[in-house]
Design a protein around this motif. Structure first.
Motif, PDB file in Angstrom:
ATOM      1  N   ILE A   5     -62.809 -15.199  81.971  1.00  0.00           N
ATOM      2  CA  ILE A   5     -61.443 -14.878  81.805  1.00  0.00           C
ATOM      3  C   ILE A   5     -60.882 -14.906  80.283  1.00  0.00           C
ATOM      4  O   ILE A   5     -60.882 -16.142  79.785  1.00  0.00           O
ATOM      5  CB  ILE A   5     -60.344 -15.578  82.577  1.00  0.00           C
ATOM      6  CG1 ILE A   5     -60.582 -15.402  84.096  1.00  0.00           C
ATOM      7  CG2 ILE A   5     -59.065 -14.943  82.294  1.00  0.00           C
ATOM      8  CD1 ILE A   5     -59.693 -16.073  85.095  1.00  0.00           C
ATOM      9  N   LEU A   6     -60.398 -13.893  79.582  1.00  0.00           N
ATOM     10  CA  LEU A   6     -60.126 -14.111  78.300  1.00  0.00           C
ATOM     11  C   LEU A   6     -58.520 -14.228  78.476  1.00  0.00           C
ATOM     12  O   LEU A   6     -57.875 -13.502  79.206  1.00  0.00           O
ATOM     13  CB  LEU A   6     -60.155 -12.758  77.520  1.00  0.00           C
ATOM     14  CG  LEU A   6     -59.521 -12.799  76.143  1.00  0.00           C
ATOM     15  CD1 LEU A   6     -60.135 -13.614  75.132  1.00  0.00           C
ATOM     16  CD2 LEU A   6     -59.761 -11.444  75.622  1.00  0.00           C
ATOM     17  N   ILE A   7     -57.882 -15.459  78.045  1.00  0.00           N
ATOM     18  CA  ILE A   7     -56.430 -15.636  77.984  1.00  0.00           C
ATOM     19  C   ILE A   7     -56.058 -15.557  76.302  1.00  0.00           C
ATOM     20  O   ILE A   7     -56.514 -16.424  75.772  1.00  0.00           O
ATOM     21  CB  ILE A   7     -56.226 -17.051  78.444  1.00  0.00           C
ATOM     22  CG1 ILE A   7     -56.456 -17.011  80.046  1.00  0.00           C
ATOM     23  CG2 ILE A   7     -54.429 -17.205  78.546  1.00  0.00           C
ATOM     24  CD1 ILE A   7     -56.112 -18.070  80.892  1.00  0.00           C
ATOM     25  N   THR A   8     -55.196 -14.421  76.167  1.00  0.00           N
ATOM     26  CA  THR A   8     -54.723 -14.502  74.419  1.00  0.00           C
ATOM     27  C   THR A   8     -53.457 -15.295  74.475  1.00  0.00           C
ATOM     28  O   THR A   8     -52.791 -15.471  75.467  1.00  0.00           O
ATOM     29  CB  THR A   8     -54.586 -13.192  74.208  1.00  0.00           C
ATOM     30  OG1 THR A   8     -53.503 -12.671  74.855  1.00  0.00           O
ATOM     31  CG2 THR A   8     -55.782 -12.085  74.631  1.00  0.00           C
ATOM     32  N   GLY A   9     -53.225 -15.914  73.324  1.00  0.00           N
ATOM     33  CA  GLY A   9     -51.983 -16.284  73.087  1.00  0.00           C
ATOM     34  C   GLY A   9     -52.094 -18.040  73.782  1.00  0.00           C
ATOM     35  O   GLY A   9     -50.968 -18.387  74.141  1.00  0.00           O
ATOM     36  N   GLY A  10     -53.317 -18.371  74.096  1.00  0.00           N
ATOM     37  CA  GLY A  10     -53.300 -19.790  74.962  1.00  0.00           C
ATOM     38  C   GLY A  10     -52.806 -20.939  74.213  1.00  0.00           C
ATOM     39  O   GLY A  10     -52.693 -22.173  74.749  1.00  0.00           O
ATOM     40  N   ALA A  11     -52.539 -20.866  72.948  1.00  0.00           N
ATOM     41  CA  ALA A  11     -52.177 -21.938  72.226  1.00  0.00           C
ATOM     42  C   ALA A  11     -50.575 -22.112  72.038  1.00  0.00           C
ATOM     43  O   ALA A  11     -49.901 -23.210  71.603  1.00  0.00           O
ATOM     44  CB  ALA A  11     -52.586 -22.162  70.940  1.00  0.00           C
ATOM     45  N   GLY A  12     -49.838 -21.167  72.578  1.00  0.00           N
ATOM     46  CA  GLY A  12     -48.368 -20.976  72.509  1.00  0.00           C
ATOM     47  C   GLY A  12     -47.748 -21.898  73.748  1.00  0.00           C
ATOM     48  O   GLY A  12     -48.521 -22.233  74.575  1.00  0.00           O
ATOM     49  N   THR A  78     -64.697 -10.661  82.602  1.00  0.00           N
ATOM     50  CA  THR A  78     -64.407  -9.928  83.719  1.00  0.00           C
ATOM     51  C   THR A  78     -62.915  -9.657  83.767  1.00  0.00           C
ATOM     52  O   THR A  78     -62.475  -8.664  84.369  1.00  0.00           O
ATOM     53  CB  THR A  78     -64.785 -10.651  84.921  1.00  0.00           C
ATOM     54  OG1 THR A  78     -64.097 -12.154  84.991  1.00  0.00           O
ATOM     55  CG2 THR A  78     -66.066 -10.943  85.142  1.00  0.00           C
ATOM     56  N   SER A  79     -61.929 -10.404  83.038  1.00  0.00           N
ATOM     57  CA  SER A  79     -60.352 -10.324  83.077  1.00  0.00           C
ATOM     58  C   SER A  79     -59.975 -10.707  81.857  1.00  0.00           C
ATOM     59  O   SER A  79     -60.300 -11.535  81.202  1.00  0.00           O
ATOM     60  CB  SER A  79     -60.028 -10.879  84.473  1.00  0.00           C
ATOM     61  OG  SER A  79     -60.780 -11.706  85.244  1.00  0.00           O
ATOM     62  N   VAL A  80     -58.827 -10.278  81.816  1.00  0.00           N
ATOM     63  CA  VAL A  80     -57.858 -10.570  80.494  1.00  0.00           C
ATOM     64  C   VAL A  80     -56.617 -11.000  80.987  1.00  0.00           C
ATOM     65  O   VAL A  80     -56.011 -10.259  81.954  1.00  0.00           O
ATOM     66  CB  VAL A  80     -57.796  -9.268  79.674  1.00  0.00           C
ATOM     67  CG1 VAL A  80     -57.022  -9.854  78.298  1.00  0.00           C
ATOM     68  CG2 VAL A  80     -59.196  -8.875  79.025  1.00  0.00           C
ATOM     69  N   ILE A  81     -55.999 -12.022  80.550  1.00  0.00           N
ATOM     70  CA  ILE A  81     -54.705 -12.300  80.865  1.00  0.00           C
ATOM     71  C   ILE A  81     -53.837 -12.452  79.484  1.00  0.00           C
ATOM     72  O   ILE A  81     -54.286 -13.271  78.603  1.00  0.00           O
ATOM     73  CB  ILE A  81     -54.384 -13.567  81.480  1.00  0.00           C
ATOM     74  CG1 ILE A  81     -55.195 -13.574  82.952  1.00  0.00           C
ATOM     75  CG2 ILE A  81     -52.784 -13.925  82.043  1.00  0.00           C
ATOM     76  CD1 ILE A  81     -54.929 -14.703  83.635  1.00  0.00           C
ATOM     77  N   HIS A  82     -53.054 -11.449  79.056  1.00  0.00           N
ATOM     78  CA  HIS A  82     -52.712 -11.127  77.670  1.00  0.00           C
ATOM     79  C   HIS A  82     -51.292 -11.902  77.636  1.00  0.00           C
ATOM     80  O   HIS A  82     -50.236 -11.248  77.884  1.00  0.00           O
ATOM     81  CB  HIS A  82     -52.809  -9.733  77.473  1.00  0.00           C
ATOM     82  CG  HIS A  82     -52.259  -9.108  76.357  1.00  0.00           C
ATOM     83  ND1 HIS A  82     -52.406 -10.018  75.120  1.00  0.00           N
ATOM     84  CD2 HIS A  82     -51.247  -8.086  75.734  1.00  0.00           C
ATOM     85  CE1 HIS A  82     -51.665  -9.422  74.024  1.00  0.00           C
ATOM     86  NE2 HIS A  82     -51.344  -8.414  74.542  1.00  0.00           N
ATOM     87  N   CYS A  83     -51.392 -13.005  76.943  1.00  0.00           N
ATOM     88  CA  CYS A  83     -49.921 -13.693  76.635  1.00  0.00           C
ATOM     89  C   CYS A  83     -49.567 -13.626  75.097  1.00  0.00           C
ATOM     90  O   CYS A  83     -48.562 -13.788  74.711  1.00  0.00           O
ATOM     91  CB  CYS A  83     -50.162 -15.200  76.653  1.00  0.00           C
ATOM     92  SG  CYS A  83     -49.861 -15.738  78.623  1.00  0.00           S
TER      93      CYS A  83
END
Ligand code: NAD
Ligand code: DAU
Length: 351
Positions: A5-12, A78-83
């Motif tokens: 899983i790609l999580i974007t913005g995970g340091a926020g 396989t998935s993206v959770i876009h934060c």
């Protein structure tokens, strides 16, 4: 199939709670956190899990298409959770283009890369977009936002988030990309950057500085503890229906003035100051331009279909939040002095 899983913005703020939940709850998933580390991104938020075997951090910008293509090939997401987003309304008023760049163009770059990489083979893939209740505009004193409320964004921030939601739905309808969207109300909790109302007031109460209330303090927000939000994201990610939107909210409306008075009351007690001391810091200042009067979420769909409910009463959540800030004064000091921005250099360039 194993999930990568790609999580974007995970340091926020929200992203770091989400990364922690997924890394610890799902040791068989690989979680890659992609973050540009803007002023709002702080890797110290994730110190406790940075060495977990199923976690990796990548510094990068979601508007960099070539980097995204390389990253998808390297990890096989396989998935993206876009934060990732520019998230502060006041900053969007002074610099709208930065919001269009990250929130609109960045989201489209991610959608496009996912679509190219998955190449119509969408089995077990998902693009999950994290959005906000602000896309629905402003309520009067009655009513709630539901998933079918017409979009009516009124700030550059909410317009950019609304636009990104539309692109996510466009990729679903046009290309069949499997997507989900959730629109959440105001979050609060640990690791919240002190430019937003609650952490700003906690910080100012600590240092006996004025508490700036925009206008008359009559605007209403619906507050949800951040860990309840990321629990909802977990539930929607795993059991929500593809192509659907879910509203997330706390059934917890407060006028800004009442909320700040509650903070003052609890902090009088916790800091051993006589009752009423902190309230004297309240200062009414010029209103925010185009200030939305009221947000309130109807989260019935999420509760009825997926069984999610908020777990914390607000007084308890706010007490936990204040305690966290009191016990993490070092974090606050680093954030306010900007020294947290050196953490990446120290942590990642020593490897
Ligand atoms: P935040 O500002 O605390 O964090 C945003 C993160 O995104 C930061 O780590 C930042 O470095 C990163 N980022 C910014 N631009 C980037 C770029 N171009 N490339 C890669 N990374 C980039 O935000 P938050 O409050 O945690 O909000 C997270 C998401 O949740 C946002 O999409 C926001 O719209 C949404 N949301 C927030 C709230 C809230 O109350 N905070 C409520 C509902 C929805
Ligand atoms: O509703 C969800 C949104 O909540 C998210 O999408 C945004 O990313 C998030 O920042 C938040 O937006 P708000 O504008 O509601 O949050 P903020 O903490 O900036 O302000 C909360 C309320 O307090 C709002 O009515 C403005 C007011 N305010 C804010 C600040 C920073 C003040 O009165 N004084 C202040 O100094």
């Amino acid at each position: 199939m194993k999930k990568v899983i790609l999580i974007t913005g995970g340091a926020g703020f929200i992203g770091s709670h989400l990364v922690r939940l997924f890394v610890t709850k799902y040791p068989n998933y690989t979680i890659v956190n992609l973050d540009k580390l803007t002023y709002a991104g702080n890797l110290e938020n994730l110190k406790d899990i940075e060495d977990a075997p199923n976690y990796e951090f990548v510094k990068g910008d979601i508007t960099d298409l070539n980097m995204l293509r390389t990253l998808f090939k390297k990890y096989g997401f396989t998935s993206v959770i876009h934060c990732a987003a520019e998230s502060h309304v006041d900053r969007s008023i002074s610099d709208p283009l930065a919001f269009v760049h990250t929130n609109v163009i960045g989201t489209v770059c991610l959608l496009q890369t996912a679509r190219e990489y998955w190449n119509n083979n969408f089995n077990d893939t998902l693009f999950y977009h994290i959005s906000t209740d602000e896309v629905y505009g402003s309520l009067g004193s009655e009513g709630f936002f539901t998933e079918t409320t017409a979009y009516d964004p009124r700030s550059p921030y909410s317009a950019s988030k609304a636009s990104s939601d539309h692109f996510v739905r466009a990729y679903y309808h046009t290309y069949g990309l499997p997507v989900k969207i959730s629109n959440c109300s105001n979050n609060y909790g640990p690791n919240h950057f002190p430019e937003k109302l609650i952490p700003l007031c906690i910080l100012n109460i600590l240092h006996e500085k004025p508490l700036p209330i925009y206008g008359k303090g009559e605007n209403v927000r619906d507050w949800l503890f951040v860990e309840d939000h990321v629990r909802a994201i977990d539930v929607i990610f795993h059991t929500g229906k593809t192509g659907e939107t879910y509203n997330i909210g706390g059934h917890n409306e407060w006028t800004n003035i009442d909320l700040v008075k509650e903070l003052c009351r609890q902090m009088d007690e916790k800091l051993g100051r006589p009752p009423g001391t902190n309230e004297k810091l309240i200062t009414f200042v010029k209103d925010r331009a185009g200030h939305d009067l009221r947000y309130a979420i109807d989260a019935t769909k999420l509760s009825r279909e997926l069984g999610w409910e908020p777990s914390l009463q607000f007084q308890e959540g706010i007490s936990k939040t204040i305690d966290w800030y009191l016990q993490n004064e070092e974090w606050l000091k680093d954030v306010t002095s900007g020294s947290y921005q050196h953490y990446y250099e120290q942590q990642y360039h020593k490897r």
